[in-house]
Design an enzyme around this catalytic site. Structure first.
Site, mmCIF file in Angstrom:
data_model
loop_
_atom_site.group_PDB
_atom_site.id
_atom_site.type_symbol
_atom_site.label_atom_id
_atom_site.label_comp_id
_atom_site.label_asym_id
_atom_site.label_seq_id
_atom_site.Cartn_x
_atom_site.Cartn_y
_atom_site.Cartn_z
ATOM 1 N N THR A 22 0.463 -1.307 -0.395
ATOM 2 C CA THR A 22 -0.158 0.067 -0.073
ATOM 3 C C THR A 22 0.942 1.465 -0.120
ATOM 4 O OG1 THR A 22 -2.189 -1.231 1.836
ATOM 5 C CG2 THR A 22 -1.572 1.321 1.690
ATOM 6 N N ARG A 60 -14.581 -7.379 0.858
ATOM 7 C CA ARG A 60 -13.117 -7.127 2.179
ATOM 8 C C ARG A 60 -12.162 -5.541 1.687
ATOM 9 N NH1 ARG A 60 -7.202 -5.985 2.341
ATOM 10 N NH2 ARG A 60 -7.082 -6.811 4.094
ATOM 11 N N VAL A 61 -11.963 -5.703 3.143
ATOM 12 C CA VAL A 61 -11.338 -4.145 3.751
ATOM 13 C C VAL A 61 -10.473 -3.955 4.400
ATOM 14 C CG1 VAL A 61 -11.697 -1.491 4.400
ATOM 15 C CG2 VAL A 61 -14.097 -2.400 2.792
ATOM 16 N N GLY A 62 -9.167 -3.672 4.576
ATOM 17 C CA GLY A 62 -8.324 -4.157 5.291
ATOM 18 C C GLY A 62 -8.005 -3.062 6.034
ATOM 19 N N ASP A 63 -6.739 -2.582 6.602
ATOM 20 C CA ASP A 63 -6.748 -1.177 7.553
ATOM 21 C C ASP A 63 -6.534 0.393 6.669
ATOM 22 O OD1 ASP A 63 -3.981 -2.323 6.037
ATOM 23 O OD2 ASP A 63 -3.038 -0.250 7.348
ATOM 24 N N THR A 85 1.639 -0.262 6.170
ATOM 25 C CA THR A 85 1.605 -1.395 5.085
ATOM 26 C C THR A 85 1.531 -2.633 5.456
ATOM 27 O OG1 THR A 85 1.868 -1.663 2.494
ATOM 28 C CG2 THR A 85 4.170 -0.893 4.445
ATOM 29 N N GLY A 86 1.084 -3.821 4.946
ATOM 30 C CA GLY A 86 0.796 -5.227 5.530
ATOM 31 C C GLY A 86 -0.286 -6.202 5.591
ATOM 32 N N GLY A 108 -4.119 -5.867 6.310
ATOM 33 C CA GLY A 108 -4.726 -5.245 7.428
ATOM 34 C C GLY A 108 -4.804 -5.490 7.937
HETATM 35 C C1 SD4 Z 1 -4.301 -4.124 2.907
HETATM 36 N N1 SD4 Z 1 -2.098 -3.288 4.291
HETATM 37 O O1 SD4 Z 1 -5.489 -4.032 2.486
HETATM 38 C C2 SD4 Z 1 -3.458 -3.128 3.218
HETATM 39 C C3 SD4 Z 1 -2.315 -4.278 2.005
HETATM 40 C C4 SD4 Z 1 -0.808 -3.516 1.628
HETATM 41 O O2 SD4 Z 1 1.144 -3.498 2.122
HETATM 42 O O3 SD4 Z 1 -0.887 -2.669 2.371
HETATM 43 N N2 SD4 Z 1 -0.311 -4.137 1.829
HETATM 44 O O4 SD4 Z 1 -4.756 -4.739 4.248
#
Ligand code: SD4
Length: 320
Positions: A154, A182-185, A205-206, A208
């Site tokens: 991200t 689906r929704v992340g952070d 990032t990572g 979520g």
């Molecule tokens: C998510 N954090 O949707 C985001 C994806 C992401 O590095 O950052 N990837 O979970």
């Protein structure tokens, strides 16, 4: 009262061109809001970044669903969108929603309808290359019964300007092969991003699903507010969240963060290898760093020419 300064920091190498352009602007008193939004827009528009905007990887139904957010750390205004399809620049939508008193976080159909009604550019965000990536990943993972949920980047950018304002934004296609909806952070305040102009800003990032369990960006800003340096705040927050996840949840996903203080000092921490970030401040020329994570301590070095060449070759290589 500290001397006014400026600075901008972003997750990953992909933001570097935007950071370099923004550094020119911030020196000339362009505000942090414009710098963050423009830099993220550049990443969204570049077709070879497969985890953000145009060319972003699709969900398990082959549809690109994008999330983005913007926060102004002086007014605390927040705007965010999740699961939007075929809107050219989700960051512009998020920024615009941050000006709304109500309905500032919108998802799916409602967000798309509102964007169209308000004149935001529509664009087919699924590229041929992203389709090829999808087919390849499908062959390599799902059809073999493996998890496809790895490799995801991200863009998150935080900036401090000479007027003392601090802003942060994010944009992502989220987890590759995620389920529809689906929704992340990234669009979630406090998790993917947080900014407070009295203190600083952070973005993540990572994975979520795990970043959200610790409200990681808010926690970093909070620790900076208690007197930790950006580096200490970033590192201790990543380490504490990872430890708690391992102890109480049994596993921990990728957690990577960058942050900047109102004085233009910055920090970065990660629990993975090869996390990169881009930064420029009044005291620091635009640069890309690559992190190493060793026993709970993140160190970083300027990316070598070899690393940069390999990166460019990898993102543009034919997909076979
Ligand atoms: C998510 N954090 O949707 C985001 C994806 C992401 O590095 O950052 N990837 O979970």
């Amino acid at each position: 009262m500290n001397k006014p300064t400026w600075g901008i920091i972003a997750t990953w190498r992909m933001a570097f061109d935007g950071i370099a352009a923004a550094s020119q602007q911030l020196q000339c008193e362009v505000n942090a809001e414009a710098a963050v939004v423009q830099a993220i827009k550049m990443v969204e528009d570049y077709p070879f970044y497969k985890s953000v905007g145009f060319g972003g990887l699709p969900n398990e139904k082959g549809i690109v669903e994008l999330d983005a957010a913007f926060m102004h750390g002086t007014t605390m205004a927040i705007g965010a969108v999740a699961s939007v399809r075929d809107i050219a620049n989700p960051i512009l939508l998020a920024q615009r929603l941050s000006q709304e008193r109500f309905n500032s976080f919108m998802v799916g159909e409602g967000a798309i309808e509102w964007a169209i009604a308000n004149g935001f550019e529509q664009k087919n965000m699924l590229t041929e290359r992203a389709k090829q990536h999808y087919a390849k990943k499908y062959r390599e993972t799902i059809s073999q019964g493996l998890s496809p949920y790895s490799g995801h980047d991200t863009v998150g950018i935080a900036a401090v300007d000479l007027q003392g304002d601090i802003c942060v934004g994010t944009s992502t296609s989220g987890l590759f092969m995620k389920r529809p909806g689906r929704v992340g952070d990234s669009p979630v305040s406090g998790s993917g991003y947080y900014a407070d102009s009295d203190i600083g800003a952070a973005t993540a990032t990572g994975l979520g699903e795990d970043l959200m369990k610790g409200c990681i960006s808010y926690e970093i800003v909070r620790r900076m507010g208690e007197g930790m340096s950006p580096q200490q705040a970033a590192q201790s927050t990543v380490n504490d969240l990872e430890a708690r996840l391992l102890k109480r949840y049994g596993r921990a996903g990728d957690l990577s963060v960058v942050c900047i203080s109102k004085d233009g000092e910055f920090g970065a921490a990660t629990n993975i290898e090869n996390f990169s970030f881009s930064v420029a401040t009044a005291a620091h020329e635009p640069a890309i760093y690559v992190c190493t994570c060793d026993n709970g301590e993140t160190t970083y070095e300027r990316a070598s020419q070899e690393w940069l060449d390999a990166y460019q070759a990898r993102i543009t290589a034919p997909i076979v």
